[in-house]
Write an enzyme that holds these catalytic residues in place. Sequence first.
Site, PDB file in Angstrom:
ATOM      1  N   CYS A  67       0.871  -1.174   0.000  1.00 61.22           N
ATOM      2  CA  CYS A  67       0.000   0.000   0.000  1.00 61.22           C
ATOM      3  C   CYS A  67       0.907   1.223   0.000  1.00 61.22           C
ATOM      4  O   CYS A  67       1.704   1.409   0.926  1.00 61.22           O
ATOM      5  CB  CYS A  67      -0.892  -0.015   1.248  1.00 61.22           C
ATOM      6  SG  CYS A  67      -1.862   1.488   1.506  1.00 61.22           S
ATOM      7  N   CYS A 113      -0.592   3.536  -6.587  1.00 65.56           N
ATOM      8  CA  CYS A 113      -1.514   2.914  -5.641  1.00 65.56           C
ATOM      9  C   CYS A 113      -1.749   1.518  -6.189  1.00 65.56           C
ATOM     10  O   CYS A 113      -2.068   1.362  -7.375  1.00 65.56           O
ATOM     11  CB  CYS A 113      -2.823   3.703  -5.557  1.00 65.56           C
ATOM     12  SG  CYS A 113      -4.126   2.857  -4.622  1.00 65.56           S
TER      13      CYS A 113
END
Length: 287
Positions: free
Chosen positions: A70, A206
Amino acid sequence: MAIGVFDSGVGGLTVHHKLVERFPSADFVYLADQANTPYGGRGGEEIVELTRAGCIRLFDEGCDLVVLACNTAAGVALRRLQQTWLPGYRKEIGRKVNVLGIIVPTIEAATGLPWEHEPDRLPEKVEKVDILAVFCTPATARSRVYEIEIDKRRQDVAVFSEPCRDLARMIETGASAVELAQTIEGHVKAITTRIGRSPDRAILGCTHYEIVADMFRAALPPGTPLIHQPQATADALAAYLERHPEFDPGSSGVRRFLTTGKPGVQHRLVETFWGAPLAFEAAREAV
């Protein structure tokens, strides 16, 4: 022993998928913090605490090494956790554990240089600049981690981050292809307008965005190279395990998928990406 993979939701599955391909015999435990996703709009302290809690859950499940799949967690929380929390936590539990991120491998791939490399500053203005677009969450954009760390290593690369406010949430909840494509086209147009021309390369900053990488390719000019975080992370983990044989990734091929949210089968967008139905089980509370 096992390798833990942590994300706020399903985006980290893109990294997990590549790690499983690279280490087919290793044991993996994936944790999605779907009760708190997305992280991109949250404050820094909250992101640090949520990431720490996720790491503890994975350590409790027998993982000695956790990969933060992440960008928001890695960009905002990783350094804090490594410097101020992990040393004491290792003493507390009496075993060697570590947390790694995906931003360092991505920057190495973007610059073509090892993380430790910091060249001398050039005295004159660089004539030709490589424009690198980073599509990311607002929290990652606020951290400016890509701008800061790439500029330390390559003065001939100019980084522009485009915060994609709702895109991770849309992917997480299985938005339609039409909605996703329109949103991505809007972000590509916005950053192109801000730069004054199309970027030379792009980072999908992302891990959720890898699920819709084909839509980014369609929105960007044909042939625009994308720097893929899953491959860079797999390469970096292989090198790390070679340098640190004390971390045993296991050899039973275990695959577990945990969530802090609602357990069960994930939506069709995830199923299409993964290539098969994928069900998550409920994650236990951190001890």
